[in-house]
Design an enzyme around this catalytic site. Structure first.
Site, PDB file in Angstrom:
ATOM      1  N   CYS A  62       0.744  -1.020   0.197  1.00  0.00           N
ATOM      2  CA  CYS A  62       0.231  -0.224   0.078  1.00  0.00           C
ATOM      3  C   CYS A  62       0.865   1.215  -0.027  1.00  0.00           C
ATOM      4  O   CYS A  62       0.286   2.256  -0.073  1.00  0.00           O
ATOM      5  CB  CYS A  62      -0.984   0.206   1.089  1.00  0.00           C
ATOM      6  SG  CYS A  62      -2.000  -1.560   1.140  1.00  0.00           S
ATOM      7  N   HIS A  96      -3.296   6.956   2.179  1.00  0.00           N
ATOM      8  CA  HIS A  96      -3.592   5.677   1.674  1.00  0.00           C
ATOM      9  C   HIS A  96      -5.075   5.223   2.371  1.00  0.00           C
ATOM     10  O   HIS A  96      -5.453   5.542   3.676  1.00  0.00           O
ATOM     11  CB  HIS A  96      -2.742   4.703   2.193  1.00  0.00           C
ATOM     12  CG  HIS A  96      -3.187   3.176   1.913  1.00  0.00           C
ATOM     13  ND1 HIS A  96      -3.685   2.708   0.827  1.00  0.00           N
ATOM     14  CD2 HIS A  96      -3.341   2.104   2.787  1.00  0.00           C
ATOM     15  CE1 HIS A  96      -4.104   1.537   0.771  1.00  0.00           C
ATOM     16  NE2 HIS A  96      -3.791   1.365   2.356  1.00  0.00           N
ATOM     17  N   ASN A 152     -10.179  -0.684   0.303  1.00  0.00           N
ATOM     18  CA  ASN A 152      -8.762  -0.467   0.196  1.00  0.00           C
ATOM     19  C   ASN A 152      -8.201  -0.921  -1.132  1.00  0.00           C
ATOM     20  O   ASN A 152      -8.093  -2.399  -1.189  1.00  0.00           O
ATOM     21  CB  ASN A 152      -8.170  -1.198   1.358  1.00  0.00           C
ATOM     22  CG  ASN A 152      -6.590  -1.065   1.510  1.00  0.00           C
ATOM     23  OD1 ASN A 152      -6.009  -0.771   0.518  1.00  0.00           O
ATOM     24  ND2 ASN A 152      -5.979  -1.339   2.687  1.00  0.00           N
TER      25      ASN A 152
HETATM   26  O1  UT7 Z   1      -3.460  -1.105   3.618  1.00  0.00           O
HETATM   27  C1  UT7 Z   1      -3.084  -1.092   4.802  1.00  0.00           C
HETATM   28  C2  UT7 Z   1      -3.688  -2.276   5.546  1.00  0.00           C
HETATM   29  N1  UT7 Z   1      -4.648  -2.739   6.298  1.00  0.00           N
HETATM   30  C3  UT7 Z   1      -5.201  -1.686   7.405  1.00  0.00           C
HETATM   31  O2  UT7 Z   1      -4.968  -0.564   7.493  1.00  0.00           O
HETATM   32  C4  UT7 Z   1      -6.166  -2.334   8.262  1.00  0.00           C
HETATM   33  C5  UT7 Z   1      -5.793  -1.991   9.659  1.00  0.00           C
HETATM   34  N2  UT7 Z   1      -6.805  -2.483  10.560  1.00  0.00           N
HETATM   35  C6  UT7 Z   1      -8.372  -2.205  10.392  1.00  0.00           C
HETATM   36  O3  UT7 Z   1      -8.634  -1.464   9.724  1.00  0.00           O
HETATM   37  C7  UT7 Z   1      -9.217  -2.683  11.674  1.00  0.00           C
HETATM   38  O4  UT7 Z   1      -8.351  -3.489  12.605  1.00  0.00           O
HETATM   39  C8  UT7 Z   1     -10.117  -3.600  11.052  1.00  0.00           C
HETATM   40  C9  UT7 Z   1     -11.176  -3.022  10.261  1.00  0.00           C
HETATM   41  C10 UT7 Z   1      -9.443  -4.929  10.147  1.00  0.00           C
HETATM   42  C11 UT7 Z   1     -10.723  -4.534  12.186  1.00  0.00           C
HETATM   43  O5  UT7 Z   1     -11.471  -3.576  13.091  1.00  0.00           O
HETATM   44  P1  UT7 Z   1     -11.357  -3.710  14.544  1.00  0.00           P
HETATM   45  O6  UT7 Z   1     -12.121  -2.643  15.239  1.00  0.00           O
HETATM   46  O7  UT7 Z   1      -9.840  -3.632  14.912  1.00  0.00           O
HETATM   47  O8  UT7 Z   1     -11.767  -4.985  14.929  1.00  0.00           O
HETATM   48  P2  UT7 Z   1     -11.161  -6.589  15.643  1.00  0.00           P
HETATM   49  O9  UT7 Z   1     -10.309  -7.118  14.914  1.00  0.00           O
HETATM   50  O10 UT7 Z   1     -10.713  -5.932  16.994  1.00  0.00           O
HETATM   51  O11 UT7 Z   1     -12.594  -7.325  15.770  1.00  0.00           O
HETATM   52  C12 UT7 Z   1     -13.644  -7.092  16.737  1.00  0.00           C
HETATM   53  C13 UT7 Z   1     -14.559  -8.026  16.604  1.00  0.00           C
HETATM   54  C14 UT7 Z   1     -14.090  -9.411  16.804  1.00  0.00           C
HETATM   55  O12 UT7 Z   1     -15.107 -10.263  17.654  1.00  0.00           O
HETATM   56  P3  UT7 Z   1     -14.796 -10.351  19.243  1.00  0.00           P
HETATM   57  O13 UT7 Z   1     -13.292 -11.159  19.105  1.00  0.00           O
HETATM   58  O14 UT7 Z   1     -14.505  -9.236  19.842  1.00  0.00           O
HETATM   59  O15 UT7 Z   1     -15.784 -11.377  19.403  1.00  0.00           O
HETATM   60  C15 UT7 Z   1     -13.737 -10.014  15.588  1.00  0.00           C
HETATM   61  O16 UT7 Z   1     -13.849 -11.431  15.175  1.00  0.00           O
HETATM   62  O17 UT7 Z   1     -15.234  -7.911  15.217  1.00  0.00           O
HETATM   63  C16 UT7 Z   1     -15.265  -9.392  14.840  1.00  0.00           C
HETATM   64  N3  UT7 Z   1     -14.903  -9.091  13.416  1.00  0.00           N
HETATM   65  C17 UT7 Z   1     -16.008  -9.012  12.687  1.00  0.00           C
HETATM   66  N4  UT7 Z   1     -17.351  -8.928  13.041  1.00  0.00           N
HETATM   67  C18 UT7 Z   1     -18.250  -8.983  12.042  1.00  0.00           C
HETATM   68  C19 UT7 Z   1     -13.765  -9.397  12.546  1.00  0.00           C
HETATM   69  N5  UT7 Z   1     -14.236  -8.882  11.364  1.00  0.00           N
HETATM   70  C20 UT7 Z   1     -15.515  -9.023  11.249  1.00  0.00           C
HETATM   71  C21 UT7 Z   1     -16.617  -8.816  10.155  1.00  0.00           C
HETATM   72  N6  UT7 Z   1     -17.856  -8.657  10.508  1.00  0.00           N
HETATM   73  N7  UT7 Z   1     -16.184  -8.565   9.051  1.00  0.00           N
END
Ligand code: UT7
Length: 336
Positions: free
Chosen positions: A118, A260, A290
């Protein structure tokens, strides 16, 4: 013999290309356990474009974006001296830039791929700038293009909701120092955390019986979202501040923040940390997700089409992602 006096670089034109096929959050919730509400609240994404159909590749998007940029200024592709294709999803590991060169008829250009996920567009832009500053080349086409849909595990809800396919291109030209638009840059890499975001190569367990050679294949995208999020929100503002400080430009003088397009929450958190007001954030990720190396030139091209950017505006551009890599380029926009 060329004389290597430092020159400037100006941006002549931009172009972009996205596939026709759109996939919205509701449709994704039929594939994995998620919802429009969760995706939009956590990322700001509503839909993304996917390159579907047989024999379609990153080259098709890169060629479209490049031709649009060339057509805007009626430039003959033979005038291009160098093509840098920033992509992490080539359809040939030896590189895809040469096929772009051939398809746009840029016979006089040397062409190579640049892999930096990215951050690829930022690194491509800075690389192009070096060739223009030294006077080695006059016209450079920089393309950021990715089709990460081909590398997604479509049963992994933590990654498949994020990415989309696209390409963006810009044409840069060497110029006098007075007309220079690229004011400064700041680049970083920290390979200690490469495992936070990768498309790793996996060797098969059975080596060649005589040669003891292990062959393998690439896996799908794997990401530790939380760690990448924390890295982006902590490191990107520091990179921007270093760059602005070296130029003696204050935050108040920044007209546009073009990051980005990874996650709306990241864009807002970086802007908050820098005390940059929200109306200065360029954002289009709700429509495209993204798009990796394409996200910055795609958003720049759209902002220009919307007449957002004016002559002499200061644009702070930052890329960040796998590697880990991150970096900033500060531009003073000039309308030529
Ligand atoms: O290009 C550069 C690359 N990438 C990035 O910049 C990504 C950077 N990170 C992010 O944007 C965020 O971390 C995400 C959008 C990927 C995830 O958001 P988050 O607020 O960090 O969520 P999390 O990973 O802490 O997950 C929270 C909960 C989890 O459930 P529990 O453990 O709290 O029960 C996940 O299992 O949300 C769950 N979860 C989902 N639920 C519904 C994870 N993905 C999903 C989903 N739908 N798609």
């Amino acid at each position: 013999m060329k004389s290597f006096t430092m020159r400037g670089a100006k941006i002549l034109a931009t172009g972009s290309s996205v596939p026709d096929k759109s996939l919205n959050n509701n449709r994704i919730s039929e594939i994995v356990q998620t919802s429009d509400e969760w995706i939009f609240n956590r990322t700001g994404i509503k839909e993304r474009r996917l390159l579907t159909g047989i024999n379609q590749s990153v080259i098709d998007l890169a060629v479209n974006a490049s031709l649009k940029a060339l057509n805007k200024i009626s430039m003959n592709p033979r005038e291009i001296d160098l093509i840098i294709l920033a992509t992490s999803s080539p359809n040939d590991l030896f590189g895809s830039a040469s096929q772009v060169q051939s398809k746009i008829n840029a016979q006089n250009a040397v062409a190579f791929d640049l892999t930096a996920a990215c951050s690829g567009f930022v690194l491509g832009l800075v690389t192009a700038y070096q060739f223009l500053q030294t006077g080695s080349y006059s016209n450079v086409l920089v393309i950021g293009a990715d089709v990460l849909s081909k590398w997604i595990d479509w049963s992994d809800r933590t990654t498949c909701i994020l990415f989309g396919d696209a390409a963006g291109a810009i044409i840069l030209q060497g110029c006098s120092k007075e007309n220079n638009t690229i004011l400064d840059f700041q680049l970083n890499t920290d390979g200690n955390y490469s495992n936070h975001l990768s498309i790793a190569y996996e060797e098969k367990l059975d080596p060649h019986p005589i040669l003891n050679l292990y062959k393998g294949s690439f896996k799908n995208i794997a990401m530790n979202g939380k760690e990448v999020y924390k890295f982006a929100v902590s490191q990107v503002p520091l990179s921007i501040l270093k760059c602005l400080n070296s130029l003696n430009i204050s935050i108040n003088d920044v007209d546009w923040l073009l990051l980005h397009q990874a996650n709306e929450r990241i864009l807002k958190a970086v802007a908050d940390k820098l005390s940059i007001t929200k109306n200065k954030i360029i954002s289009n990720l709700c429509k495209y997700g993204n798009t990796s190396a394409a996200s910055i030139p795609l958003a720049l091209d759209e902002a220009l089409q919307d007449n957002k950017i004016s002559h002499d505006d200061i644009i702070v551009i930052s890329g960040f992602g796998a590697g880990l890599t991150w970096g900033t380029v500060v531009i003073k926009w000039k309308c030529f």
